[in-house]
Design an enzyme around this catalytic site. Structure first.
Site, mmCIF file in Angstrom:
data_model
loop_
_atom_site.group_PDB
_atom_site.id
_atom_site.type_symbol
_atom_site.label_atom_id
_atom_site.label_comp_id
_atom_site.label_asym_id
_atom_site.label_seq_id
_atom_site.Cartn_x
_atom_site.Cartn_y
_atom_site.Cartn_z
ATOM 1 C CB ALA A 83 55.669 5.696 -7.478
ATOM 2 C CB THR A 134 47.850 4.030 -11.713
ATOM 3 O OG1 THR A 134 46.888 4.857 -12.356
ATOM 4 C CG2 THR A 134 49.026 3.868 -12.677
ATOM 5 C CG ASP A 135 42.491 4.073 -13.230
ATOM 6 O OD1 ASP A 135 43.421 4.900 -13.147
ATOM 7 O OD2 ASP A 135 41.289 4.386 -13.065
ATOM 8 C CE LYS A 165 52.601 2.973 -10.251
ATOM 9 N NZ LYS A 165 53.232 2.817 -8.901
ATOM 10 C CG ASN A 260 39.134 16.881 -14.608
ATOM 11 O OD1 ASN A 260 38.920 15.951 -13.825
ATOM 12 N ND2 ASN A 260 40.122 16.856 -15.496
ATOM 13 N NE ARG A 293 47.978 16.141 -17.277
ATOM 14 C CZ ARG A 293 47.389 15.525 -16.244
ATOM 15 N NH1 ARG A 293 46.483 14.600 -16.440
ATOM 16 N NH2 ARG A 293 47.711 15.842 -15.013
HETATM 17 N N1 LIG Z 1 47.179 9.192 -5.675
HETATM 18 C C1 LIG Z 1 46.527 8.559 -6.644
HETATM 19 O O1 LIG Z 1 45.566 9.078 -7.227
HETATM 20 C C2 LIG Z 1 46.952 7.157 -7.040
HETATM 21 C C3 LIG Z 1 46.051 6.363 -7.764
HETATM 22 C C4 LIG Z 1 46.444 5.080 -8.128
HETATM 23 C C5 LIG Z 1 47.701 4.614 -7.802
HETATM 24 N N2 LIG Z 1 48.563 5.420 -7.113
HETATM 25 C C6 LIG Z 1 49.892 4.899 -6.795
HETATM 26 O O2 LIG Z 1 50.032 4.914 -5.401
HETATM 27 C C7 LIG Z 1 51.376 5.183 -5.042
HETATM 28 C C8 LIG Z 1 51.426 6.339 -4.069
HETATM 29 O O3 LIG Z 1 50.798 7.472 -4.673
HETATM 30 P P1 LIG Z 1 50.721 8.851 -3.863
HETATM 31 O O4 LIG Z 1 49.660 9.657 -4.504
HETATM 32 O O5 LIG Z 1 50.686 8.577 -2.420
HETATM 33 O O6 LIG Z 1 52.144 9.461 -4.246
HETATM 34 P P2 LIG Z 1 52.994 10.579 -3.482
HETATM 35 O O7 LIG Z 1 53.753 11.254 -4.565
HETATM 36 O O8 LIG Z 1 52.132 11.380 -2.580
HETATM 37 O O9 LIG Z 1 53.984 9.740 -2.557
HETATM 38 C C9 LIG Z 1 55.081 9.025 -3.039
HETATM 39 C C10 LIG Z 1 55.974 8.702 -1.856
HETATM 40 O O10 LIG Z 1 57.071 7.894 -2.336
HETATM 41 C C11 LIG Z 1 58.274 8.404 -1.791
HETATM 42 N N3 LIG Z 1 59.343 8.100 -2.752
HETATM 43 C C12 LIG Z 1 59.499 8.613 -4.004
HETATM 44 N N4 LIG Z 1 60.606 8.096 -4.568
HETATM 45 C C13 LIG Z 1 61.149 7.235 -3.665
HETATM 46 C C14 LIG Z 1 62.269 6.381 -3.677
HETATM 47 N N5 LIG Z 1 63.100 6.337 -4.745
HETATM 48 N N6 LIG Z 1 62.524 5.614 -2.607
HETATM 49 C C15 LIG Z 1 61.711 5.650 -1.508
HETATM 50 N N7 LIG Z 1 60.636 6.468 -1.433
HETATM 51 C C16 LIG Z 1 60.351 7.236 -2.511
HETATM 52 C C17 LIG Z 1 58.038 9.902 -1.635
HETATM 53 O O11 LIG Z 1 58.934 10.464 -0.672
HETATM 54 C C18 LIG Z 1 56.588 9.928 -1.174
HETATM 55 O O12 LIG Z 1 56.498 9.803 0.227
HETATM 56 C C19 LIG Z 1 52.136 5.421 -6.335
HETATM 57 O O13 LIG Z 1 52.804 4.245 -6.691
HETATM 58 C C20 LIG Z 1 51.040 5.737 -7.335
HETATM 59 O O14 LIG Z 1 51.412 5.341 -8.630
HETATM 60 C C21 LIG Z 1 48.214 6.674 -6.694
#
Ligand SMILES: NC(=O)c1ccc[n+]([C@@H]2O[C@H](COP(=O)([O-])OP(=O)(O)OC[C@H]3O[C@@H](n4cnc5c(N)ncnc54)[C@H](O)[C@@H]3O)[C@@H](O)[C@H]2O)c1
Length: 344
Positions: A83, A134-135, A165, A260, A293
């Site tokens: 994502a 995500t929440d 999302k 924060n 923001r």
């Molecule tokens: N980090 C948080 O706080 C959090 C909380 C809740 C949910 N999430 C969800 O968890 C997931 C991962 O979050 P994260 O923080 O690791 O994100 P991140 O941005 O660190 O990692 C995203 C990864 O997806 C890959 N990617 C992006 N577009 C792509 C595509 N078109 N095809 C294939 N790969 C692709 C990127 O190269 C990267 O490795 C997301 O879906 C996010 O919505 C994250």
């Protein structure tokens, strides 16, 4: 034992999921990642050459190539994390979020549907599609009052990120309803830990402080986030992969709310111990309030009771211990982070 495709497995949370699957389970893992600015293979160094792991550089929007991979690798599960994930970027340019999070998820779901209908495909009883959401799809909560999001909360996404999302969640629901794709949706809360891309609150605060630069904080710093350590979020996702029934939905959190300003102040206090400023000032002197923001959500908080009760999951990393180790990791990997920022 399953053969699991982890999309976005070179990202912050995805790489923790891959490491957990390799180190703590018997599952085979195919990491599928386009390696955007947010992906980094160094996050997988410790497991990359493991016999149960392989990496494929692929974009989830390349349906044919992803389908060919499925037919060759024959997975019986997907954990979908790929994502665009940063709210501020979505406020600047929403289109990549729609492209990857919405169109990409629809493309991936079509691949899964075709794979389930393929003569060599897995049975629907066995297959799982874990959609990592995500929440933030629920909007925000009042700062006071103690209310929490749960699996029944109505959707009310506020940022383009959250809206994309939410859209992807509805696509998963539609594919589950129309084509019996055995899917589970998760709503994780704010995640922190080593290796997070240095654009999010905690790594930005640490790296700015180490550089002796102002530490920007939106608005008054009163906005509250509910934090979970990345290893706990990963363990919850793997538990859901292994035990959840199709159609289930789970909030993932650790009941760990902090404003924060409190988070950044705690980081500054830890850095005063670990990497004190040469001028003898406390790092907190660098905290600088900046224009808020647009549409900044006031508070997120997720109730993990259903996950704890139904699947026996609980978080293992306490906030004080997790934050200290995270700050120490960024201090030890400062150059690693700066290299990532320079690679853009
Ligand atoms: N980090 C948080 O706080 C959090 C909380 C809740 C949910 N999430 C969800 O968890 C997931 C991962 O979050 P994260 O923080 O690791 O994100 P991140 O941005 O660190 O990692 C995203 C990864 O997806 C890959 N990617 C992006 N577009 C792509 C595509 N078109 N095809 C294939 N790969 C692709 C990127 O190269 C990267 O490795 C997301 O879906 C996010 O919505 C994250």
């Amino acid at each position: 034992m399953r053969r699991v495709v982890v999309t976005g497995g070179a990202g912050f949370l995805g790489s923790a999921v891959v490491r957990h699957l390799i180190r703590r389970t018997e599952h085979e893992v195919i990491t599928l990642d386009a390696l955007t600015y947010a992906g980094d293979l160094r996050a997988l160094e410790s497991v990359a050459s493991h016999p149960r792991h392989r990496f494929e550089r692929l974009d989830i929007r390349q349906g044919r190539a992803v389908q060919a991979l499925f037919e060759e690798a024959r997975p019986d599960a997907v954990i979908h994390l790929a994502a665009e994930s940063h709210v501020d970027r979505s406020l600047d340019h929403a289109a990549p979020f729609v492209d990857t999070n919405v169109v990409g998820t629809a493309t991936l779901l079509d691949v899964v549907r075709a794979w389930l209908d393929h003569p060599d495909g897995p049975s629907r009883d066995r297959f799982r599609f874990v959609h990592v959401s995500t929440d933030e799809v629920y909007g925000d909560l009042p700062i006071e009052g103690g209310e929490r999001f749960d699996e029944e909360s109505p959707y009310d996404p506020h940022s383009p990120y959250a809206a994309s999302k939410a859209a992807s969640d509805h696509l998963v629901g539609a594919w589950a309803h129309s084509w019996a794709v055995p899917a589970v949706i998760t709503h994780g809360t704010n995640t922190y830990g080593p290796g997070q891309y240095p654009e999010k609150l905690i790594p930005v605060a640490i790296l700015r402080a180490l550089a002796g630069e102002p530490i920007p904080l939106f608005g008054s710093g009163r906005n509250v986030r509910d934090w979970i350590h990345v290893d706990d979020h990963a363990s919850a996702l793997v538990r859901i992969l292994e035990r959840a029934e199709p159609g289930a939905r789970f909030g993932i959190g650790a009941r760990c709310e902090h404003a924060n300003l409190a988070v950044v102040s705690q980081i500054c206090a830890l850095l005063d111990e670990i990497a004190p400023r040469a001028d003898g000032e406390g790092h907190a002197a660098a905290i600088t309030f900046v224009a808020d923001r647009p549409g900044h959500d006031r508070r997120y908080a997720t109730d993990p009771s259903a996950l704890e009760t139904a699947l026996g999951w609980s978080p293992e990393v306490g906030w004080a211990e997790g934050l200290r180790a995270t700050v120490q990791w960024f201090v030890d990997h400062e150059q690693w982070c700066r290299d990532r920022l320079n690679r853009r």
